[in-house]
Scaffold this motif. Structure first.
Motif, PDB file in Angstrom:
ATOM      1  N   ASN A 157       0.799  -1.222   0.000  1.00 29.17           N
ATOM      2  CA  ASN A 157       0.000   0.000   0.000  1.00 29.17           C
ATOM      3  C   ASN A 157       0.833   1.274   0.000  1.00 29.17           C
ATOM      4  O   ASN A 157       0.302   2.355   0.043  1.00 29.17           O
ATOM      5  CB  ASN A 157      -0.949   0.004   1.201  1.00 29.17           C
ATOM      6  CG  ASN A 157      -2.063  -0.988   0.991  1.00 29.17           C
ATOM      7  OD1 ASN A 157      -2.583  -1.118  -0.120  1.00 29.17           O
ATOM      8  ND2 ASN A 157      -2.409  -1.721   2.035  1.00 29.17           N
ATOM      9  N   ASN A 174     -18.215  -5.508  -9.440  1.00 26.36           N
ATOM     10  CA  ASN A 174     -17.308  -5.807  -8.329  1.00 26.36           C
ATOM     11  C   ASN A 174     -17.865  -6.893  -7.412  1.00 26.36           C
ATOM     12  O   ASN A 174     -18.060  -6.694  -6.229  1.00 26.36           O
ATOM     13  CB  ASN A 174     -17.011  -4.528  -7.546  1.00 26.36           C
ATOM     14  CG  ASN A 174     -15.721  -4.624  -6.765  1.00 26.36           C
ATOM     15  OD1 ASN A 174     -14.829  -5.392  -7.142  1.00 26.36           O
ATOM     16  ND2 ASN A 174     -15.602  -3.878  -5.682  1.00 26.36           N
ATOM     17  N   ILE A 193     -13.260  -9.582  -6.901  1.00 25.63           N
ATOM     18  CA  ILE A 193     -12.293  -9.187  -5.877  1.00 25.63           C
ATOM     19  C   ILE A 193     -11.238 -10.278  -5.730  1.00 25.63           C
ATOM     20  O   ILE A 193     -10.040 -10.022  -5.628  1.00 25.63           O
ATOM     21  CB  ILE A 193     -13.015  -8.914  -4.543  1.00 25.63           C
ATOM     22  CG1 ILE A 193     -14.014  -7.774  -4.741  1.00 25.63           C
ATOM     23  CG2 ILE A 193     -12.031  -8.590  -3.438  1.00 25.63           C
ATOM     24  CD1 ILE A 193     -14.961  -7.542  -3.594  1.00 25.63           C
ATOM     25  N   TYR A 231      -1.942   3.971  -5.570  1.00 25.35           N
ATOM     26  CA  TYR A 231      -3.014   3.320  -6.331  1.00 25.35           C
ATOM     27  C   TYR A 231      -2.559   2.969  -7.745  1.00 25.35           C
ATOM     28  O   TYR A 231      -2.865   1.914  -8.271  1.00 25.35           O
ATOM     29  CB  TYR A 231      -4.211   4.265  -6.453  1.00 25.35           C
ATOM     30  CG  TYR A 231      -5.193   4.206  -5.315  1.00 25.35           C
ATOM     31  CD1 TYR A 231      -5.300   3.091  -4.505  1.00 25.35           C
ATOM     32  CD2 TYR A 231      -6.054   5.272  -5.076  1.00 25.35           C
ATOM     33  CE1 TYR A 231      -6.216   3.055  -3.480  1.00 25.35           C
ATOM     34  CE2 TYR A 231      -6.972   5.243  -4.046  1.00 25.35           C
ATOM     35  CZ  TYR A 231      -7.053   4.138  -3.245  1.00 25.35           C
ATOM     36  OH  TYR A 231      -7.960   4.090  -2.241  1.00 25.35           O
ATOM     37  N   TYR A 269     -12.906   6.110  -7.737  1.00 27.94           N
ATOM     38  CA  TYR A 269     -12.981   4.799  -7.094  1.00 27.94           C
ATOM     39  C   TYR A 269     -11.854   4.664  -6.083  1.00 27.94           C
ATOM     40  O   TYR A 269     -10.689   4.859  -6.421  1.00 27.94           O
ATOM     41  CB  TYR A 269     -12.899   3.688  -8.150  1.00 27.94           C
ATOM     42  CG  TYR A 269     -13.950   3.843  -9.210  1.00 27.94           C
ATOM     43  CD1 TYR A 269     -15.248   3.387  -8.998  1.00 27.94           C
ATOM     44  CD2 TYR A 269     -13.660   4.459 -10.419  1.00 27.94           C
ATOM     45  CE1 TYR A 269     -16.229   3.548  -9.960  1.00 27.94           C
ATOM     46  CE2 TYR A 269     -14.634   4.627 -11.388  1.00 27.94           C
ATOM     47  CZ  TYR A 269     -15.917   4.173 -11.151  1.00 27.94           C
ATOM     48  OH  TYR A 269     -16.897   4.338 -12.101  1.00 27.94           O
ATOM     49  N   HIS A 270     -12.226   4.326  -4.887  1.00 29.95           N
ATOM     50  CA  HIS A 270     -11.208   4.234  -3.847  1.00 29.95           C
ATOM     51  C   HIS A 270     -10.867   2.802  -3.497  1.00 29.95           C
ATOM     52  O   HIS A 270      -9.842   2.521  -2.911  1.00 29.95           O
ATOM     53  CB  HIS A 270     -11.658   5.002  -2.610  1.00 29.95           C
ATOM     54  CG  HIS A 270     -12.000   6.417  -2.963  1.00 29.95           C
ATOM     55  ND1 HIS A 270     -11.053   7.290  -3.468  1.00 29.95           N
ATOM     56  CD2 HIS A 270     -13.168   7.095  -2.962  1.00 29.95           C
ATOM     57  CE1 HIS A 270     -11.622   8.449  -3.741  1.00 29.95           C
ATOM     58  NE2 HIS A 270     -12.916   8.348  -3.453  1.00 29.95           N
ATOM     59  N   GLU A 271     -11.744   1.904  -3.916  1.00 29.73           N
ATOM     60  CA  GLU A 271     -11.479   0.504  -3.630  1.00 29.73           C
ATOM     61  C   GLU A 271     -10.620  -0.042  -4.770  1.00 29.73           C
ATOM     62  O   GLU A 271     -11.038  -0.001  -5.932  1.00 29.73           O
ATOM     63  CB  GLU A 271     -12.809  -0.234  -3.574  1.00 29.73           C
ATOM     64  CG  GLU A 271     -12.750  -1.553  -2.898  1.00 29.73           C
ATOM     65  CD  GLU A 271     -14.103  -2.230  -3.002  1.00 29.73           C
ATOM     66  OE1 GLU A 271     -14.129  -3.454  -2.962  1.00 29.73           O
ATOM     67  OE2 GLU A 271     -15.106  -1.523  -3.154  1.00 29.73           O
ATOM     68  N   SER A 291      -9.859  -2.901  -6.090  1.00 30.91           N
ATOM     69  CA  SER A 291     -10.332  -3.899  -7.048  1.00 30.91           C
ATOM     70  C   SER A 291     -11.360  -3.287  -8.001  1.00 30.91           C
ATOM     71  O   SER A 291     -11.391  -3.592  -9.190  1.00 30.91           O
ATOM     72  CB  SER A 291     -10.914  -5.116  -6.331  1.00 30.91           C
ATOM     73  OG  SER A 291     -12.188  -4.836  -5.835  1.00 30.91           O
ATOM     74  N   ARG A 292     -12.181  -2.376  -7.496  1.00 27.09           N
ATOM     75  CA  ARG A 292     -13.162  -1.741  -8.365  1.00 27.09           C
ATOM     76  C   ARG A 292     -12.467  -0.780  -9.335  1.00 27.09           C
ATOM     77  O   ARG A 292     -12.745  -0.782 -10.543  1.00 27.09           O
ATOM     78  CB  ARG A 292     -14.178  -0.980  -7.500  1.00 27.09           C
ATOM     79  CG  ARG A 292     -15.391  -0.515  -8.259  1.00 27.09           C
ATOM     80  CD  ARG A 292     -16.533  -0.229  -7.298  1.00 27.09           C
ATOM     81  NE  ARG A 292     -17.735   0.170  -8.013  1.00 27.09           N
ATOM     82  CZ  ARG A 292     -18.424   1.276  -7.721  1.00 27.09           C
ATOM     83  NH1 ARG A 292     -18.038   2.076  -6.757  1.00 27.09           N
ATOM     84  NH2 ARG A 292     -19.522   1.566  -8.396  1.00 27.09           N
TER      85      ARG A 292
END
Lengths: 223, 526
Positions: free
Chosen positions: B137, B269, B274, B315, B380-382, B384-385
């Motif tokens: 991360n 998603n 995921i 990201y 988009y913060h996730e 995988s999405r």
């Protein structure tokens, strides 16, 4: 160029095209002048071996910068000299002759598009037109003629699909959609058929790119 | 030219076949099976009842969206006699040009490997794997020495290739004649003129409400904005991709954009998505690729230096590294003119079973590639999405911006469209710039290759991308590029060198895209 072997026929189920001999495109010239002007019209003549006759179902070819195509045929007849009959007039292959669209596309001309009967044809003449002067050459290539058959009218269609499009059906839709009832019955049939296809295919994506756990690579291959 | 009926059957068959392998299929099956326990399902009318159930429970909509997505992504089927490469690109000389361009990229990558004595790919030692996993991360904090790496190519190199593209069957006389284009692109593709564009982009017309114009502070929100937001919420509630696509042509309200785009791209998603992303991640951890360094370098050179995007550095690494390992991207090569590079596992040269694509997704990143991802990070913060949205955007749109093809959304057509629009509507400006050696395309090319990412302010960029999604076409990029020139025409008429022209157009971050597009398309007397 014409008459060259088309793309490889898959399996043994594909129909065979009729044997025929096509002469190379001859450009129409005005009275032997020294000026090498591009005439914009060319002719390809095609005959069947040993003066035979054939019934035509479909003519398949790859365009090479021809804008309009006319087709004339000569039919066997008992009485009188054979006459040329026009069965397709100025069929548009390139929507805009100065630009690329349609210039190298594959085309099929079907029996039902013809203006006259195309049974017992002894000779076919393709009249090619290209009004735009920007192209150096124009012709049609990979010319193949198919006779009517019980099998698929479309070579290279998976055989299971062939049952969905019977060859004799007039498909003149004038841009409208086919009957939804009919489509839905076809779809149901296809669900079943694709099931078979799927069973033959490898499992769904698993996303592996390594070979037995190894993905060690030194250089890229040029071939 | 397939006859229309068999063309339709072929399309249907292909979609059916593709959906069969999807998880949607098994979900539908499962739902149908579960529904059997419901009292309203009767044995005598089983088929109809299940159909009704799937309709009312919203599963039919999901199926519709999946079909719609397939139709949007895949081109209509080719003539059955056409070889597969014809589907990739119908013009032989374009295929050839793309082939030799790829060969150049391969050579460049190979020579980089040889010079630096680094393999293209190798397994990471366990200790390194652990380390990478721990800093997954915060990969941006890593500062590896990448001074020896250089981007494989930049947009400028690609433009040179496009400029030299010729149709060998076209009258390319040595003498300049009416047949030569005055711009840099010399291939005779059909591009749209303003009347055709007006028709295509009719929703951008002057009398139709637009986000990006009618939501400005001067306009009271009850005039357009409130109603538009309300409709947007309704579209989302309906979960209908086609409606969403139509809706975004007038722009997405910021709060709804992420969900509307996901709906159009048919990204939901799901847990298995995921999982798939996690699998890609573990592939990144296991294998060390040379393209990773190219990605690092690119992010450092572009997004990390960008005022808007530098915060998303971590990201970007995650998404781009996973992207390079994603073999599902390979599928887009059936309709792209590009071909993925091939290689062999070390020591197994020439053995077909050991042939692999490199990188696993077949896409070699170039200078600026990460800018395709960066704007999406706002939405988009996730991870995988974000990842799935980017992948879908790439296989629908972005690949066309760096491959040579005759597709109307391909970069060659965009360049020609830009030059033609400018030449037709601002002939004096075009002539002037050409005379001073500042061919307009030399300036606008980089904008289009990056889909304006990194050039426009983010809110404006997203409004532009709304329209890309809404019209399923990249042509709007060329229109905007021409509109920018039109907007700066007065200043540009005064410059006398390429550098000065570039300076006039250096900063696009203050431009408002929607008014520019609207004026250029609909309010210019032609």
């Amino acid at each position: 160029m014409s008459g060259a072997a088309g793309p490889g026929a898959p399996g043994g189920t594909a129909r065979a095209p009729l044997p025929c001999a096509a002469r190379a495109a001859a450009a129409l010239q005005l009275g032997g002048g020294a000026d090498p002007a591009r005439p914009g019209v060319a002719v390809i003549d095609l005959r069947f071996p040993r003066g035979g006759a054939a019934d035509l179902q479909e003519i398949v070819f790859r365009n090479f910068y021809t804008a309009f195509l006319s087709v004339r045929v000569q039919r066997a007849s008992a009485e009188g000299p054979r006459k040329w009959v026009t069965c397709l007039r100025d069929y548009r292959l390139m929507p805009s002759p100065h630009t690329e669209e349609g210039s190298q596309d594959y085309f099929s001309l079907f029996r039902h598009q013809m203006l006259c009967d195309v049974d017992q044809v002894t000779a076919v003449r393709f009249i090619l037109r290209q009004p735009s002067p920007v192209w150096l050459h124009f012709t049609i290539e990979e010319l193949q003629i198919y006779p009517p058959s019980q099998k698929s009218p479309q070579k290279d269609f998976p055989s299971w699909l062939s049952q969905l499009t019977p060859p004799e059906q007039p498909a003149n839709l004038h841009g409208e959609l086919p009957d939804p009832e009919k489509v839905s019955t076809e779809v149901q049939q296809m669900w079943v058929l694709t099931e078979v296809i799927r069973a033959r295919q490898a499992a769904a994506r698993i996303g592996r790119f390594d070979v037995d756990g190894c993905y060690d690579i030194n250089l890229l291959s040029y071939t | 030219m397939v006859d229309p009926e068999s063309g339709l059957s072929l399309t249907i068959a292909r979609i059916v076949q593709r959906l069969q392998g999807s998880s949607l299929h098994s979900q539908l099956e499962r739902q149908a099976r579960v529904s059997l326990h419901k009292p309203e399902i009767k044995l005598e009318s089983l088929k109809e009842d299940i159909k009704d159930f799937l309709k009312t429970s919203g599963w039919e909509k999901k199926l519709q969206n999946a079909v719609y997505s397939e139709l949007n992504v895949f081109p209509s089927p080719c003539h059955p006699a056409a070889p597969p490469e014809h589907m990739k690109e119908p013009l032989a000389y374009m295929r050839k040009a793309q082939g030799s361009w790829e060969k150049r990229i391969l050579k460049s990558l190979n020579s980089m490997c040889t010079e630096l004595s680094i393999p293209l790919a190798q397994k990471r030692p366990i200790s390194e794997q652990k380390e990478l996993l721990n800093k997954w991360n915060e990969m941006g904090t890593d500062e590896p020495d990448l001074s020896l790496f250089r981007p494989v190519y930049a947009p400028k190199d690609f433009l040179e290739v496009l400029m030299n593209l010729r149709n060998p069957n076209y009258e390319n006389g040595e003498q300049p004649s009416f047949r030569n284009h005055l711009g840099l692109i010399q291939v005779p593709l059909k591009v749209k003129d303003i009347p055709e564009l007006k028709e295509d982009f009719s929703e951008l017309g002057l009398n139709i409400g637009q986000l990006g114009i009618d939501d400005s502070a001067q306009v009271p929100p009850e005039f357009f904005e409130n109603e538009h937001v309300r409709v947007g919420q309704k579209v989302l509630a309906e979960q209908d991709s086609a409606a969403a696509q139509q809706y975004v042509r007038q722009g997405c309200p910021t709060a709804l954009r992420a969900d509307l785009w996901a709906l159009i791209l048919n990204i939901s998603n799901q847990p298995e998505d995921i999982l798939y992303y996690e699998q890609l991640k573990s592939n990144v951890i296991q294998h060390d690729l040379l393209v990773d360094s190219l990605i690092y370098k690119d992010v450092k050179l572009t997004a990390s230096n960008d005022d808007y995007y530098f915060v998303f550095e971590d990201y970007l690494y995650q998404v781009l590294l996973c992207f390079s390992r994603d073999t599902s991207v390979l599928e887009h090569f059936t309709y792209s003119s590009a071909t993925p590079p091939k290689s062999y596992i070390r020591g197994k040269l020439g053995i077909e079973e050991c042939a692999v694509f490199y990188p696993p997704n077949g896409v070699i990143p170039f200078h600026g590639f990460s800018m395709y991802v960066a704007p999406l990070c706002f939405l988009y913060h996730e991870p995988s999405r974000l990842y799935q949205i980017f992948r879908e955007m790439y296989v629908r749109f972005f690949f066309r911006l760096h491959s040579i093809s005759s597709h109307p959304s391909g970069i060659v057509s965009l360049c020609l469209l830009f030059e033609t629009l400018l030449q037709t509507h601002l002939p004096q400006l075009f002539y002037h710039l050409r005379e001073i050696g500042a061919q307009p395309l030399r300036i606008s090319f980089k904008w289009m290759v990056r889909a304006f990412s990194g050039y426009l302010a983010t809110d404006q960029l997203l409004l532009l991308w709304d329209r890309i999604l809404g019209y399923n076409s990249l042509e709007i990029l060329a229109v905007l590029a021409a509109a920018v020139f039109a907007f700066r025409a007065v200043n540009l008429m005064e410059v006398t060198s390429l550098a000065a022209a570039e300076a006039v157009l250096a900063d696009l971050s203050t431009l408002k895209v929607m008014p520019l597009l609207q004026i250029f398309l609909f309010a210019t007397v032609t």
